[in-house]
Motif scaffolding. Structure first.
Motif, PDB file in Angstrom:
ATOM      1  N   ALA A 233      26.900  42.319  42.825  1.00  0.00           N
ATOM      2  CA  ALA A 233      27.231  43.579  42.140  1.00  0.00           C
ATOM      3  C   ALA A 233      28.586  44.098  42.617  1.00  0.00           C
ATOM      4  O   ALA A 233      29.432  44.509  41.808  1.00  0.00           O
ATOM      5  N   ALA A 234      28.804  44.067  43.932  1.00  0.00           N
ATOM      6  CA  ALA A 234      30.084  44.534  44.488  1.00  0.00           C
ATOM      7  C   ALA A 234      31.219  43.600  44.052  1.00  0.00           C
ATOM      8  O   ALA A 234      32.318  44.054  43.721  1.00  0.00           O
ATOM      9  N   ALA A 235      30.953  42.311  44.027  1.00  0.00           N
ATOM     10  CA  ALA A 235      31.977  41.347  43.616  1.00  0.00           C
ATOM     11  C   ALA A 235      32.342  41.537  42.138  1.00  0.00           C
ATOM     12  O   ALA A 235      33.502  41.421  41.739  1.00  0.00           O
ATOM     13  N   ARG A 236      31.322  41.854  41.337  1.00  0.00           N
ATOM     14  CA  ARG A 236      31.553  42.079  39.903  1.00  0.00           C
ATOM     15  C   ARG A 236      32.431  43.321  39.694  1.00  0.00           C
ATOM     16  O   ARG A 236      33.301  43.350  38.825  1.00  0.00           O
ATOM     17  N   GLU A 237      32.221  44.350  40.507  1.00  0.00           N
ATOM     18  CA  GLU A 237      33.063  45.552  40.422  1.00  0.00           C
ATOM     19  C   GLU A 237      34.517  45.206  40.753  1.00  0.00           C
ATOM     20  O   GLU A 237      35.443  45.729  40.136  1.00  0.00           O
ATOM     21  N   PHE A 238      34.709  44.335  41.726  1.00  0.00           N
ATOM     22  CA  PHE A 238      36.077  43.928  42.083  1.00  0.00           C
ATOM     23  C   PHE A 238      36.722  43.168  40.922  1.00  0.00           C
ATOM     24  O   PHE A 238      37.910  43.342  40.627  1.00  0.00           O
ATOM     25  N   LEU A 239      35.946  42.330  40.257  1.00  0.00           N
ATOM     26  CA  LEU A 239      36.474  41.604  39.093  1.00  0.00           C
ATOM     27  C   LEU A 239      36.935  42.584  38.010  1.00  0.00           C
ATOM     28  O   LEU A 239      37.987  42.392  37.388  1.00  0.00           O
ATOM     29  N   ARG A 240      36.127  43.640  37.800  1.00  0.00           N
ATOM     30  CA  ARG A 240      36.517  44.645  36.789  1.00  0.00           C
ATOM     31  C   ARG A 240      37.827  45.315  37.187  1.00  0.00           C
ATOM     32  O   ARG A 240      38.695  45.574  36.342  1.00  0.00           O
ATOM     33  N   PHE A 241      37.980  45.586  38.465  1.00  0.00           N
ATOM     34  CA  PHE A 241      39.222  46.197  38.964  1.00  0.00           C
ATOM     35  C   PHE A 241      40.406  45.257  38.739  1.00  0.00           C
ATOM     36  O   PHE A 241      41.483  45.688  38.307  1.00  0.00           O
ATOM     37  N   MET A 242      40.201  43.976  39.009  1.00  0.00           N
ATOM     38  CA  MET A 242      41.278  42.998  38.822  1.00  0.00           C
ATOM     39  C   MET A 242      41.649  42.871  37.351  1.00  0.00           C
ATOM     40  O   MET A 242      42.828  42.744  36.998  1.00  0.00           O
ATOM     41  N   LYS A 243      40.655  42.907  36.489  1.00  0.00           N
ATOM     42  CA  LYS A 243      40.925  42.805  35.050  1.00  0.00           C
ATOM     43  C   LYS A 243      41.766  43.994  34.579  1.00  0.00           C
ATOM     44  O   LYS A 243      42.680  43.842  33.754  1.00  0.00           O
ATOM     45  N   ALA A 244      41.484  45.171  35.123  1.00  0.00           N
ATOM     46  CA  ALA A 244      42.178  46.383  34.689  1.00  0.00           C
ATOM     47  C   ALA A 244      43.562  46.522  35.318  1.00  0.00           C
ATOM     48  O   ALA A 244      44.479  47.066  34.695  1.00  0.00           O
ATOM     49  N   ASN A 245      43.726  46.045  36.551  1.00  0.00           N
ATOM     50  CA  ASN A 245      44.954  46.339  37.303  1.00  0.00           C
ATOM     51  C   ASN A 245      45.767  45.111  37.702  1.00  0.00           C
ATOM     52  O   ASN A 245      46.911  45.234  38.140  1.00  0.00           O
ATOM     53  N   GLY A 246      45.180  43.911  37.594  1.00  0.00           N
ATOM     54  CA  GLY A 246      45.825  42.717  38.131  1.00  0.00           C
ATOM     55  C   GLY A 246      47.181  42.411  37.527  1.00  0.00           C
ATOM     56  O   GLY A 246      48.158  42.174  38.247  1.00  0.00           O
ATOM     57  N   ALA A 247      47.272  42.410  36.205  1.00  0.00           N
ATOM     58  CA  ALA A 247      48.514  41.989  35.552  1.00  0.00           C
ATOM     59  C   ALA A 247      49.696  42.870  35.959  1.00  0.00           C
ATOM     60  O   ALA A 247      50.799  42.360  36.230  1.00  0.00           O
ATOM     61  N   ALA A 248      49.480  44.181  36.020  1.00  0.00           N
ATOM     62  CA  ALA A 248      50.584  45.093  36.359  1.00  0.00           C
ATOM     63  C   ALA A 248      51.108  44.820  37.768  1.00  0.00           C
ATOM     64  O   ALA A 248      52.329  44.839  38.002  1.00  0.00           O
ATOM     65  N   VAL A 249      50.196  44.555  38.697  1.00  0.00           N
ATOM     66  CA  VAL A 249      50.631  44.312  40.084  1.00  0.00           C
ATOM     67  C   VAL A 249      51.323  42.946  40.195  1.00  0.00           C
ATOM     68  O   VAL A 249      52.332  42.803  40.886  1.00  0.00           O
ATOM     69  N   PHE A 250      50.795  41.937  39.506  1.00  0.00           N
ATOM     70  CA  PHE A 250      51.456  40.627  39.522  1.00  0.00           C
ATOM     71  C   PHE A 250      52.856  40.727  38.925  1.00  0.00           C
ATOM     72  O   PHE A 250      53.810  40.129  39.441  1.00  0.00           O
ATOM     73  N   ALA A 251      53.018  41.484  37.848  1.00  0.00           N
ATOM     74  CA  ALA A 251      54.343  41.657  37.234  1.00  0.00           C
ATOM     75  C   ALA A 251      55.300  42.340  38.207  1.00  0.00           C
ATOM     76  O   ALA A 251      56.477  41.969  38.304  1.00  0.00           O
ATOM     77  N   LYS A 252      54.790  43.314  38.946  1.00  0.00           N
ATOM     78  CA  LYS A 252      55.610  44.022  39.942  1.00  0.00           C
ATOM     79  C   LYS A 252      56.154  43.059  40.987  1.00  0.00           C
ATOM     80  O   LYS A 252      57.252  43.236  41.512  1.00  0.00           O
ATOM     81  N   HIS A 253      55.389  41.999  41.277  1.00  0.00           N
ATOM     82  CA  HIS A 253      55.814  41.021  42.284  1.00  0.00           C
ATOM     83  C   HIS A 253      56.548  39.829  41.663  1.00  0.00           C
ATOM     84  O   HIS A 253      56.713  38.788  42.313  1.00  0.00           O
ATOM     85  N   GLY A 254      56.980  39.960  40.423  1.00  0.00           N
ATOM     86  CA  GLY A 254      57.860  38.957  39.820  1.00  0.00           C
ATOM     87  C   GLY A 254      57.178  37.852  39.052  1.00  0.00           C
ATOM     88  O   GLY A 254      57.839  36.940  38.558  1.00  0.00           O
ATOM     89  N   PHE A 255      55.855  37.899  38.929  1.00  0.00           N
ATOM     90  CA  PHE A 255      55.146  36.858  38.172  1.00  0.00           C
ATOM     91  C   PHE A 255      55.275  37.135  36.678  1.00  0.00           C
ATOM     92  O   PHE A 255      55.352  38.290  36.248  1.00  0.00           O
ATOM     93  N   LYS A 256      55.271  36.082  35.891  1.00  0.00           N
ATOM     94  CA  LYS A 256      55.223  36.242  34.442  1.00  0.00           C
ATOM     95  C   LYS A 256      53.786  36.575  34.046  1.00  0.00           C
ATOM     96  O   LYS A 256      52.845  35.886  34.445  1.00  0.00           O
ATOM     97  N   THR A 257      53.626  37.631  33.263  1.00  0.00           N
ATOM     98  CA  THR A 257      52.281  38.008  32.796  1.00  0.00           C
ATOM     99  C   THR A 257      52.159  37.878  31.286  1.00  0.00           C
ATOM    100  O   THR A 257      51.091  38.113  30.728  1.00  0.00           O
ATOM    101  N   GLN A 258      53.283  37.519  30.660  1.00  0.00           N
ATOM    102  CA  GLN A 258      53.266  37.248  29.217  1.00  0.00           C
ATOM    103  C   GLN A 258      54.148  36.048  28.958  1.00  0.00           C
ATOM    104  O   GLN A 258      55.159  35.850  29.636  1.00  0.00           O
ATOM    105  N   LEU A 259      53.796  35.256  27.947  1.00  0.00           N
ATOM    106  CA  LEU A 259      54.604  34.078  27.607  1.00  0.00           C
ATOM    107  C   LEU A 259      55.230  34.253  26.228  1.00  0.00           C
ATOM    108  O   LEU A 259      54.719  34.949  25.390  1.00  0.00           O
TER     109      LEU A 259
END
Length: 259
Positions: A233-259
């Motif tokens: 249950a706790a791990a699933r909550e973390f996945l939801r957080f990553m789905k909502a916030n992951g792309a923006a943080v990866f983009a901030k660190h220079g990763f491509k988030t769109q092709l």
């Protein structure tokens, strides 16, 4: 002191004790709740920021083991403990899924986008991936068995039918993707295959040569819940957080988030 005052005092005392009890309970739960995540070494910066943000929001600590994606999978197979697997690419998710470790998954959070890196000034005059086959070029690659980037590099060379000629020029295979630019900057190679964000991070010392999109092999960066998680249950909550916030943080660190 009258009855009313005594009652008010008791209410205040019980309220204070209740608040202390809830605070102690919350602190105890926080101290006891933590997730163990296996994270690809090349994802360290965005994953660390996301883990810290999640802990601040939820009180749940995310402990990370950082290594190459293949080494992490080996550790997981050995100890069969943990909650989250975040490798550098989908081939490792496929292997983990085949072994029965993958439950839910979100992503892609970002893309692993291979580029060629060369020292400043490009002394070996590398302008395209075919140039890596020229005799005398000293090439640095991430490990082709245990890193997503290394696996992508082999597929790129195969796409132009120059695998054997290019692999003859490999001077060193390094353990992780981030070690490729470090090795080039130490003067130990003329060119390397690196992740776009790593190349951009070291732009003061390195130049980036794009790979023709027609032959490049771009991989997805996922985040998966492990079936061996003791706290799904706790791990699933973390996945939801990553789905909502992951792309923006990866983009901030220079990763491509769109092709």
């Amino acid at each position: 002191m009258g009855k009313g005052e005594k009652r008010q005092g008791r209410v205040l005392l019980f309220g204070l004790l209740g608040a202390l009890f809830l605070a102690a309970t919350f602190q105890g739960a926080t101290a006891q709740t933590s997730l163990l995540a296996y994270v690809g070494a090349g994802l360290k910066s965005p994953a660390t920021e996301l883990a810290q943000a999640y802990e601040k929001q939820s009180g749940v600590r995310v402990e990370m083991i950082l290594n190459s994606s293949g080494a992490l999978l080996g550790q997981l197979e050995l100890c069969r403990k943990g909650d989250i697997y975040m490798p550098g690419g989908m081939p490792f998710v496929a292997l983990a899924k085949k072994a029965g470790f993958i439950g839910e998954m979100v992503g892609p959070l970002a893309y692993h986008y291979p580029v060629i890196i060369v020292p400043k000034g490009n002394p070996a005059h590398i302008s395209k991936v075919q140039d890596l086959a020229r005799p005398g070029v000293r090439l640095i690659l991430p490990d082709t068995e245990s890193t997503a980037l290394g696996k992508s590099a082999l597929k790129i060379f195969a796409n132009i039918n120059l695998s054997a000629a290019i692999e003859k020029n490999v001077k060193a295979y390094v353990e992780t993707g981030p070690k490729v630019p470090m090795t080039i900057m130490l003067g130990q190679g003329d060119a390397g295959i690196a992740e776009f964000s790593d190349a951009a991070k070291h732009s003061a010392s390195l130049e980036m040569v794009d790979i023709d999109p027609a032959v490049n092999v771009v991989d997805e960066i996922p985040c998966a819940l492990l079936t061996c998680s003791a706290q799904p249950a706790a791990a699933r909550e973390f996945l939801r957080f990553m789905k909502a916030n992951g792309a923006a943080v990866f983009a901030k660190h220079g990763f491509k988030t769109q092709l």
